[in-house]
Design a protein around this motif. Structure first.
Motif, mmCIF file in Angstrom:
data_model
loop_
_atom_site.group_PDB
_atom_site.id
_atom_site.type_symbol
_atom_site.label_atom_id
_atom_site.label_comp_id
_atom_site.label_asym_id
_atom_site.label_seq_id
_atom_site.Cartn_x
_atom_site.Cartn_y
_atom_site.Cartn_z
ATOM 1 N N GLY A 31 50.515 10.824 -34.063
ATOM 2 C CA GLY A 31 51.699 10.886 -33.216
ATOM 3 C C GLY A 31 51.379 11.311 -31.794
ATOM 4 N N ASP A 32 50.444 12.234 -31.638
ATOM 5 C CA ASP A 32 50.081 12.711 -30.301
ATOM 6 C C ASP A 32 49.411 11.592 -29.508
ATOM 7 O OD1 ASP A 32 49.698 14.509 -28.192
ATOM 8 O OD2 ASP A 32 47.749 15.172 -28.958
ATOM 9 N N CYS A 33 48.520 10.887 -30.175
ATOM 10 C CA CYS A 33 47.799 9.800 -29.506
ATOM 11 C C CYS A 33 48.771 8.709 -29.039
ATOM 12 C CB CYS A 33 46.765 9.240 -30.485
ATOM 13 S SG CYS A 33 45.704 8.005 -29.765
ATOM 14 N N THR A 87 43.399 8.625 -24.055
ATOM 15 C CA THR A 87 44.193 9.827 -24.302
ATOM 16 C C THR A 87 43.917 10.351 -25.710
ATOM 17 O OG1 THR A 87 46.089 8.571 -25.127
ATOM 18 C CG2 THR A 87 46.098 9.096 -22.792
ATOM 19 N N ASP A 88 43.827 11.667 -25.838
ATOM 20 C CA ASP A 88 43.699 12.348 -27.137
ATOM 21 C C ASP A 88 42.425 11.967 -27.887
ATOM 22 O OD1 ASP A 88 44.849 14.206 -28.983
ATOM 23 O OD2 ASP A 88 45.450 12.547 -30.277
ATOM 24 N N CYS A 89 41.411 11.508 -27.183
ATOM 25 C CA CYS A 89 40.213 11.016 -27.872
ATOM 26 C C CYS A 89 38.993 11.861 -27.499
ATOM 27 C CB CYS A 89 39.975 9.553 -27.521
ATOM 28 S SG CYS A 89 38.636 8.849 -28.478
ATOM 29 N N ASP A 112 42.359 14.733 -22.456
ATOM 30 C CA ASP A 112 42.293 15.171 -23.856
ATOM 31 C C ASP A 112 42.406 16.689 -23.973
ATOM 32 O OD1 ASP A 112 41.946 14.946 -26.630
ATOM 33 O OD2 ASP A 112 39.805 15.335 -26.456
ATOM 34 N N HIS A 113 42.651 17.138 -25.203
ATOM 35 C CA HIS A 113 42.759 18.584 -25.471
ATOM 36 C C HIS A 113 41.848 19.041 -26.608
ATOM 37 C CE1 HIS A 113 45.582 18.490 -29.118
ATOM 38 N NE2 HIS A 113 45.264 17.252 -28.870
ATOM 39 N N HIS A 114 40.882 18.208 -27.017
ATOM 40 C CA HIS A 114 39.961 18.630 -28.086
ATOM 41 C C HIS A 114 38.820 19.479 -27.512
ATOM 42 C CE1 HIS A 114 41.879 15.156 -30.060
ATOM 43 N NE2 HIS A 114 41.665 15.830 -31.164
ATOM 44 N N VAL A 115 38.551 20.597 -28.169
ATOM 45 C CA VAL A 115 37.495 21.485 -27.686
ATOM 46 C C VAL A 115 36.136 20.781 -27.799
ATOM 47 C CG1 VAL A 115 37.174 22.670 -29.908
ATOM 48 C CG2 VAL A 115 36.613 23.852 -27.790
ATOM 49 N N SER A 132 48.682 19.938 -27.391
ATOM 50 C CA SER A 132 48.776 18.485 -27.591
ATOM 51 C C SER A 132 48.386 17.766 -26.316
ATOM 52 C CB SER A 132 50.211 18.086 -27.972
ATOM 53 O OG SER A 132 51.081 18.336 -26.882
ATOM 54 N N CYS A 133 47.953 16.535 -26.468
ATOM 55 C CA CYS A 133 47.679 15.721 -25.287
ATOM 56 C C CYS A 133 48.995 15.344 -24.605
ATOM 57 C CB CYS A 133 46.905 14.464 -25.708
ATOM 58 S SG CYS A 133 46.315 13.503 -24.324
ATOM 59 N N GLY A 134 50.044 15.223 -25.431
ATOM 60 C CA GLY A 134 51.374 14.896 -24.886
ATOM 61 C C GLY A 134 51.802 15.862 -23.802
ATOM 62 N N THR A 162 54.329 16.591 -33.160
ATOM 63 C CA THR A 162 53.425 16.306 -34.278
ATOM 64 C C THR A 162 52.138 17.133 -34.187
ATOM 65 O OG1 THR A 162 52.611 14.325 -33.123
ATOM 66 C CG2 THR A 162 54.297 14.004 -34.804
ATOM 67 N N ASP A 163 51.608 17.340 -32.987
ATOM 68 C CA ASP A 163 50.344 18.081 -32.880
ATOM 69 C C ASP A 163 50.520 19.599 -32.994
ATOM 70 O OD1 ASP A 163 48.455 16.069 -32.833
ATOM 71 O OD2 ASP A 163 47.391 16.932 -31.136
ATOM 72 N N THR A 164 51.762 20.061 -32.974
ATOM 73 C CA THR A 164 51.989 21.495 -33.176
ATOM 74 C C THR A 164 52.583 21.745 -34.555
ATOM 75 O OG1 THR A 164 54.196 21.309 -32.178
ATOM 76 C CG2 THR A 164 52.398 22.015 -30.730
#
Ligand SMILES: [Mn+2]
Length: 327
Positions: A31-33, A87-89, A112-115, A132-134, A162-164
């Motif tokens: 959903g975030d992507c 995004t989000d990748c 993106d927001h991935h560590v 979230s990336c959103g 969705t990401d939270t």
């Protein structure tokens, strides 16, 4: 307005300068992507840009209601883009087959927001603090002063929600609620989104859930829980790989469980693992990193080659080790 990092200004400048865009996301988009991709796509279209959106894998059924403008289109072979935005990748590899369609580009922007993000773009906006990336896309639109329409609000709200885990994960911050509130003010249809995303699933998923409850296993004094999804389980239940999102939460929720794990057979001797941790001392992104994957400290995944049994042994051993180190 609050001070914002220069990187946002830089990205906005690039977006304003260019005309043709392709917005891409990770394999098996969530959903975030999808919300981030489509939200940004609508905003760029409203600015008169030519925008294509593409992913290796199709939109899962429960997010199809979001694709109202029918924005997904596979780029032609060798199609040229001024700018490609991911995004989000977390890594270039996670884009999957999409990479074949985006070779003809002037610039690649990575939002993106991935560590575990590998900073594979020409320009990288990676903010692991963000749940979230959103929320990053929302800030981008705010700083650019581009209007957020109702369809954009629906998309970005879905991404944030969705990401939270519907504003429940510990990554959720006061700002997340502010973002959610503003998106609802701008027309995000909370009831519709929650109904489509959380309160509705196909019968095949109910059958899969039955499988989960009757086959999950426990180890290490009930601190580790896992189950397998084999090809035969999909055949038998009529479920698709899409239907598995969130199944892990059913074993994660068991009180003594600290780490939950799903093993999914995705090919001959190829397994996709998803891990969840309830302890801030057990970082599942690190565990998945040992197998070439990554993600967030509390939610991560990897793809592992080898027989199912050897994969299971290796992963459970790594989880046990992490649990012991956390003591
Ligand atoms: Mn995300």
């Amino acid at each position: 307005m609050k001070k914002h990092p220069q990187i946002i200004d830089r990205i906005i400048e690039i977006l304003r300068e260019h005309q043709t865009f392709c917005i891409v996301g990770h394999m098996r988009p969530d959903g975030d992507c999808i919300g981030s991709q489509l939200g940004l796509a609508l905003a760029l279209r409203a600015e008169g840009k030519k925008v294509t959106v593409w992913n290796q894998d199709a939109i899962p059924q429960k997010y199809k209601f979001l694709n109202t403008a029918d924005l997904f289109e596979k780029p032609r072979r060798g199609e040229k883009f001024d700018c490609v935005i991911a995004t989000d990748c977390a890594s270039y590899e996670r884009l999957g087959k999409v990479t074949e369609c985006i070779t003809e580009r002037k610039i690649l922007i990575n939002i993106d927001h991935h560590v575990s993000n590998t900073r594979y773009g020409d320009v990288n906006w990676v903010s692991p603090r963000e749940p979230s990336c959103g929320e990053l896309i929302y800030r981008l639109l705010k700083v650019a002063r581009w209007p957020i329409t109702k369809p954009m609000a629906d998309l970005l709200f879905t991404a944030v929600s969705t990401d939270t885990g519907s504003f429940q994960y510990s990554t959720t911050r006061p700002g997340t609620f502010h973002t959610g509130a503003e998106l609802v003010t701008r027309g995000a249809d909370l009831a519709k989104i929650c109904d489509e995303v959380y309160q509705s699933y196909p019968l095949s998923r109910a059958r899969l859930l039955k499988h989960v409850y009757s086959t999950f296993r426990l180890a290490e004094n009930n601190q580790i829980a896992w189950f397998w999804l084999k090809q035969k389980d999909f055949d038998r239940t009529g479920a698709e790989s899409d239907d598995t999102e969130g199944l892990i939460d059913h074993i994660r929720a068991i009180e003594p469980v600290v780490v939950a794990c799903v093993f999914e057979e995705v090919g001959p001797d190829l397994t996709r693992i998803s891990l969840r941790s309830k302890s801030d001392k057990v970082n599942v992104s690190e565990i998945c990193g040992q197998f070439g994957g990554g993600g967030h400290p509390a939610a991560a995944g990897a793809r592992i080659a080898g027989t199912p049994l050897s994969t299971q042994r290796k992963v459970i051993a790594a989880v046990k080790k992490a649990l012991k180190a956390a003591k």
